[in-house]
Enzyme design. Structure first.
Site, PDB file in Angstrom:
ATOM      1  N   GLY A  25       0.425  -3.047   5.468  1.00  0.00           N
ATOM      2  CA  GLY A  25       0.730  -4.340   6.067  1.00  0.00           C
ATOM      3  C   GLY A  25      -0.393  -5.328   5.886  1.00  0.00           C
ATOM      4  N   GLY A  51      -3.555  -6.595   6.111  1.00  0.00           N
ATOM      5  CA  GLY A  51      -4.806  -5.871   6.359  1.00  0.00           C
ATOM      6  C   GLY A  51      -5.689  -6.517   7.406  1.00  0.00           C
ATOM      7  N   THR A  73       0.849  -1.189   0.000  1.00  0.00           N
ATOM      8  CA  THR A  73       0.000   0.000   0.000  1.00  0.00           C
ATOM      9  C   THR A  73       0.886   1.240   0.000  1.00  0.00           C
ATOM     10  OG1 THR A  73      -1.725  -1.079   1.265  1.00  0.00           O
ATOM     11  CG2 THR A  73      -1.580   1.285   1.513  1.00  0.00           C
ATOM     12  N   ARG A  87     -12.475  -8.852  -1.523  1.00  0.00           N
ATOM     13  CA  ARG A  87     -11.776  -8.722  -0.233  1.00  0.00           C
ATOM     14  C   ARG A  87     -11.311  -7.260  -0.053  1.00  0.00           C
ATOM     15  NH1 ARG A  87      -6.534  -6.743   1.205  1.00  0.00           N
ATOM     16  NH2 ARG A  87      -5.982  -7.620   3.216  1.00  0.00           N
ATOM     17  N   VAL A  88     -11.586  -6.704   1.108  1.00  0.00           N
ATOM     18  CA  VAL A  88     -11.138  -5.341   1.412  1.00  0.00           C
ATOM     19  C   VAL A  88     -10.309  -5.396   2.686  1.00  0.00           C
ATOM     20  CG1 VAL A  88     -11.872  -3.011   2.045  1.00  0.00           C
ATOM     21  CG2 VAL A  88     -13.130  -4.269   0.296  1.00  0.00           C
ATOM     22  N   GLY A  89      -9.130  -4.794   2.653  1.00  0.00           N
ATOM     23  CA  GLY A  89      -8.252  -4.770   3.824  1.00  0.00           C
ATOM     24  C   GLY A  89      -8.455  -3.511   4.659  1.00  0.00           C
ATOM     25  N   ASP A  90      -7.422  -3.137   5.377  1.00  0.00           N
ATOM     26  CA  ASP A  90      -7.488  -1.997   6.289  1.00  0.00           C
ATOM     27  C   ASP A  90      -7.452  -0.637   5.595  1.00  0.00           C
ATOM     28  OD1 ASP A  90      -4.737  -2.959   5.659  1.00  0.00           O
ATOM     29  OD2 ASP A  90      -4.241  -1.004   6.522  1.00  0.00           O
TER      30      ASP A  90
END
Ligand code: ASP
Length: 299
Positions: free
Chosen positions: A212, A214, A160, A188-191
């Site tokens: 990092g 997520g 990121t 999928r969605v991370g942080d």
């Protein structure tokens, strides 16, 4: 004679900015590209701050440069999910108003961070997929075919991009943009687009941007923890405490921070973390590991 019992107060810099290119392993032959890519983005954001522009504009501008650089997994250069598709996530937060704009799981945006920035004036915080594309079209967002963002990538891992800035009015902003994790399930969605997980900004406390793993960053709401620590301690110890908490669930991360006093610092438990930073009175510098940055007195 100054009173020896009174600690000299470091003056707050009039502006400060720090950008990152992701927490990961960087092959030796790619280190230069990471440093120079971060520096280019930093210089673009710095120019906005030096001209008296806002922290939000500086963050958006710096991240647009990183999104243009295929060295980084954001915008052009995004990794592919398990279905071979690009799905981008981006967010920006204004520490002055606590407004957040975010987009997630969206493929056809040339600059996801700019669409996120357009959302700052909306009531909604986060739009995903087709809805985010429709919003972008309606707000003159730069559209592209999702495949146009994909490039051959020799490296993997977390990368990121992010930026945090303090402007001369004393306002803070934070931003993130990512193509997510290579090979992850569709949707999928991370942080990265989630305030309190991948970023946060509050003029009264500080601003942070993370990269990092997520899922670990979401489980620990690591950006929120970092912000709460900053209410009590300087950025260096706050970063250390956040990384210690992350160690409890596992996962790699990199963190960049500027607090309300303009103190700037960064840290990571990933092998590398490409970062560039500058502030009024201190020239721009870029690194790929925190240990290379001799400014132990950063905080
Ligand atoms: N944090 C991002 C995610 O989990 C990945 C990264 O930092 O590169 O989507």
């Amino acid at each position: 004679m100054p009173d020896p019992m009174i600690e000299p107060q470091a003056e707050r810099p009039s502006w400060a900015i720090i950008v990152h290119g992701g927490a990961k392993s960087i092959a030796p032959e790619l280190e230069d590209a990471h440093r120079s890519g971060c520096l280019l983005a930093l210089v673009a954001g710095q120019a906005i701050l030096e001209a008296g522009g806002s922290a939000v504009d500086a963050v958006e501008t710096a991240i647009r440069v990183l999104e243009d650089d295929p060295t980084f997994n954001a915008g052009y250069g995004s990794v592919l999910n398990a279905q071979g598709q690009v799905e981008c996530n981006a967010a920006i937060m204004d520490g002055r108003t606590l407004d957040v704009g975010a987009v997630a799981a969206v493929g056809g945006l040339r600059h996801p961070i700019s669409v996120a920035a357009s959302m700052l004036s909306e009531r909604q915080v986060l739009l995903v997929g087709h809805g985010a594309e429709c919003f972008a079209r309606a707000h003159d967002g730069e559209m592209c075919a999702p495949g146009d963002l994909a490039v051959e990538r020799p490296d993997g891992g977390c990368d990121t991009v992010g930026c945090v800035a303090l402007d001369i009015q004393g306002h803070l902003a934070a931003g993130t943009s990512t193509g997510g994790l290579a090979g992850c399930p569709q949707g999928r969605v991370g942080d990265s687009p989630l305030p309190g997980c991948g970023l946060y900004a509050d003029d009264a406390i500080g601003a942070v941007s993370l990269s990092g793993d997520g899922e670990s960053l979401i489980r620990t709401t690591l950006a929120a923890r970092l912000i709460h620590s900053l209410e009590a301690v300087p950025p260096g110890p706050a970063i250390e405490a956040a990384l210690t908490r992350l160690a409890g669930v596992g996962g790699e991360a990199g963190l960049i921070v500027i607090d309300a006093d303009g103190r700037l610092d960064w840290g990571h438990n990933s092998p590398q973390f490409a970062v560039a930073h500058a502030r009024a009175g201190q020239a721009a510098r870029a690194f790929t590991e925190r240990a290379q940055d001799a400014s132990g007195e950063l905080s």
